[in-house]
Design a protein around this motif. Structure first.
Motif, PDB file in Angstrom:
ATOM      1  N   ASP A 161      42.741  45.959  27.278  1.00  0.00           N
ATOM      2  CA  ASP A 161      43.290  45.222  26.134  1.00  0.00           C
ATOM      3  C   ASP A 161      42.457  43.976  25.836  1.00  0.00           C
ATOM      4  O   ASP A 161      42.887  43.085  25.125  1.00  0.00           O
ATOM      5  CB  ASP A 161      44.752  44.858  26.362  1.00  0.00           C
ATOM      6  N   PHE A 162      41.252  43.928  26.386  1.00  0.00           N
ATOM      7  CA  PHE A 162      40.293  42.833  26.221  1.00  0.00           C
ATOM      8  C   PHE A 162      40.732  41.545  26.911  1.00  0.00           C
ATOM      9  O   PHE A 162      40.161  40.500  26.662  1.00  0.00           O
ATOM     10  CB  PHE A 162      39.934  42.593  24.755  1.00  0.00           C
ATOM     11  N   SER A 163      41.713  41.609  27.781  1.00  0.00           N
ATOM     12  CA  SER A 163      42.063  40.446  28.589  1.00  0.00           C
ATOM     13  C   SER A 163      41.141  40.432  29.808  1.00  0.00           C
ATOM     14  O   SER A 163      40.579  41.463  30.204  1.00  0.00           O
ATOM     15  CB  SER A 163      43.520  40.509  29.032  1.00  0.00           C
ATOM     16  N   ASP A 164      40.977  39.252  30.399  1.00  0.00           N
ATOM     17  CA  ASP A 164      40.159  39.157  31.610  1.00  0.00           C
ATOM     18  C   ASP A 164      40.734  40.023  32.724  1.00  0.00           C
ATOM     19  O   ASP A 164      39.993  40.629  33.501  1.00  0.00           O
ATOM     20  CB  ASP A 164      40.061  37.706  32.077  1.00  0.00           C
TER      21      ASP A 164
ATOM     22  N   THR B 139      40.403  44.665  36.363  1.00  0.00           N
ATOM     23  CA  THR B 139      40.963  45.934  36.830  1.00  0.00           C
ATOM     24  C   THR B 139      39.941  47.051  36.683  1.00  0.00           C
ATOM     25  O   THR B 139      39.769  47.879  37.581  1.00  0.00           O
ATOM     26  CB  THR B 139      42.253  46.275  36.061  1.00  0.00           C
ATOM     27  N   GLN B 140      39.231  47.065  35.561  1.00  0.00           N
ATOM     28  CA  GLN B 140      38.196  48.083  35.327  1.00  0.00           C
ATOM     29  C   GLN B 140      37.101  47.981  36.383  1.00  0.00           C
ATOM     30  O   GLN B 140      36.672  48.990  36.941  1.00  0.00           O
ATOM     31  CB  GLN B 140      37.622  47.927  33.914  1.00  0.00           C
ATOM     32  N   ALA B 141      36.652  46.765  36.672  1.00  0.00           N
ATOM     33  CA  ALA B 141      35.581  46.574  37.659  1.00  0.00           C
ATOM     34  C   ALA B 141      36.022  47.028  39.051  1.00  0.00           C
ATOM     35  O   ALA B 141      35.270  47.712  39.755  1.00  0.00           O
ATOM     36  CB  ALA B 141      35.157  45.108  37.684  1.00  0.00           C
ATOM     37  N   GLU B 142      37.236  46.665  39.436  1.00  0.00           N
ATOM     38  CA  GLU B 142      37.725  47.063  40.753  1.00  0.00           C
ATOM     39  C   GLU B 142      37.961  48.568  40.832  1.00  0.00           C
ATOM     40  O   GLU B 142      37.740  49.185  41.874  1.00  0.00           O
ATOM     41  CB  GLU B 142      38.999  46.294  41.089  1.00  0.00           C
ATOM     42  N   THR B 143      38.398  49.155  39.732  1.00  0.00           N
ATOM     43  CA  THR B 143      38.597  50.605  39.705  1.00  0.00           C
ATOM     44  C   THR B 143      37.270  51.332  39.827  1.00  0.00           C
ATOM     45  O   THR B 143      37.157  52.329  40.532  1.00  0.00           O
ATOM     46  CB  THR B 143      39.327  51.037  38.418  1.00  0.00           C
ATOM     47  N   LEU B 144      36.242  50.818  39.151  1.00  0.00           N
ATOM     48  CA  LEU B 144      34.916  51.424  39.251  1.00  0.00           C
ATOM     49  C   LEU B 144      34.395  51.355  40.684  1.00  0.00           C
ATOM     50  O   LEU B 144      33.808  52.315  41.184  1.00  0.00           O
ATOM     51  CB  LEU B 144      33.942  50.750  38.288  1.00  0.00           C
TER      52      LEU B 144
ATOM     53  N   PRO C 265      50.103  59.876  38.686  1.00  0.00           N
ATOM     54  CA  PRO C 265      50.398  58.603  39.340  1.00  0.00           C
ATOM     55  C   PRO C 265      49.810  57.428  38.545  1.00  0.00           C
ATOM     56  O   PRO C 265      48.768  57.550  37.906  1.00  0.00           O
ATOM     57  CB  PRO C 265      49.722  58.709  40.704  1.00  0.00           C
ATOM     58  N   VAL C 266      50.499  56.292  38.604  1.00  0.00           N
ATOM     59  CA  VAL C 266      50.058  55.074  37.921  1.00  0.00           C
ATOM     60  C   VAL C 266      49.992  53.956  38.956  1.00  0.00           C
ATOM     61  O   VAL C 266      50.958  53.709  39.670  1.00  0.00           O
ATOM     62  CB  VAL C 266      51.022  54.696  36.776  1.00  0.00           C
ATOM     63  N   LEU C 267      48.858  53.294  38.991  1.00  0.00           N
ATOM     64  CA  LEU C 267      48.679  52.142  39.858  1.00  0.00           C
ATOM     65  C   LEU C 267      48.673  50.909  38.969  1.00  0.00           C
ATOM     66  O   LEU C 267      47.824  50.778  38.091  1.00  0.00           O
ATOM     67  CB  LEU C 267      47.367  52.255  40.622  1.00  0.00           C
ATOM     68  N   VAL C 268      49.647  50.019  39.162  1.00  0.00           N
ATOM     69  CA  VAL C 268      49.753  48.806  38.357  1.00  0.00           C
ATOM     70  C   VAL C 268      49.181  47.664  39.177  1.00  0.00           C
ATOM     71  O   VAL C 268      49.662  47.377  40.274  1.00  0.00           O
ATOM     72  CB  VAL C 268      51.213  48.517  37.959  1.00  0.00           C
ATOM     73  N   ARG C 269      48.178  47.022  38.623  1.00  0.00           N
ATOM     74  CA  ARG C 269      47.538  45.893  39.301  1.00  0.00           C
ATOM     75  C   ARG C 269      48.087  44.616  38.681  1.00  0.00           C
ATOM     76  O   ARG C 269      47.868  44.328  37.536  1.00  0.00           O
ATOM     77  CB  ARG C 269      46.029  45.954  39.117  1.00  0.00           C
ATOM     78  N   ARG C 270      48.824  43.875  39.479  1.00  0.00           N
ATOM     79  CA  ARG C 270      49.420  42.646  39.003  1.00  0.00           C
ATOM     80  C   ARG C 270      48.587  41.460  39.453  1.00  0.00           C
ATOM     81  O   ARG C 270      48.134  41.408  40.598  1.00  0.00           O
ATOM     82  CB  ARG C 270      50.836  42.501  39.545  1.00  0.00           C
ATOM     83  N   HIS C 271      48.408  40.509  38.573  1.00  0.00           N
ATOM     84  CA  HIS C 271      47.549  39.345  38.857  1.00  0.00           C
ATOM     85  C   HIS C 271      48.394  38.150  39.192  1.00  0.00           C
ATOM     86  O   HIS C 271      49.377  37.873  38.613  1.00  0.00           O
ATOM     87  CB  HIS C 271      46.648  39.052  37.669  1.00  0.00           C
TER      88      HIS C 271
END
Length: 142
Positions: free
Chosen positions: A14-17, A22-27, A136-142
């Motif tokens: 969603d273009f938030s930091d 999350t994208q970087a850690e998932t990669l 499955p869904v993994l929700v990463r909370r900051h």
């Protein structure tokens, strides 16, 4: 043995930091960029918007602009084989539909952690995805 499979992993952006983190850690977790799908969902345009009324903007133009911006924020992802998709509509519905169509095995989404009245008024895309996703869904909370 891993709790989650790393074949066809979807990360909504969603273009938030937080979503880019999350994208970087998932990669890093997936380790194979060709298995990573990134999706961004644009809201429908109001027909009274000036760009719509004057015919200077349409959904295709908006999608192209978002893809350009994604590629500028993630310059190496395209060369590594990451799949990008931009949709128009309700975010949770579009993400779930994409997951079904692409046979996604895991969705990793960041949560903004709203609570109380703000969550009630804004809703929670992550919550709706958790409830209705075909995987499955993994929700990463900051």
């Amino acid at each position: 043995m891993s709790l989650f499979t790393t074949d066809r992993v979807l990360v909504p952006i969603d273009f938030s930091d937080e979503s880019f983190q999350t994208q970087a850690e998932t990669l890093d977790f997936v380790q194979d960029p060709t298995q990573l799908h990134i999706i961004h969902v644009l809201p429908h345009l109001n027909p009274a918007e000036p760009g719509m009324a004057w015919g200077t903007i349409d959904d295709q133009t908006r999608k192209e602009n978002v893809l350009k911006h994604l590629h500028s924020r993630l310059p190496n992802a395209e060369q590594e084989g990451v799949t990008f998709h931009v949709a128009v509509g309700d975010p949770s519905s579009e993400i779930i539909d994409y997951a079904k169509a692409q046979n996604i095995t895991l969705i990793v989404i960041s949560s903004h952690g709203f609570s109380g009245l703000k969550r009630f008024l804004l809703g929670s895309v992550a919550e709706r995805i958790v409830r209705h996703a075909p995987c499955p869904v993994l929700v990463r909370r900051h």
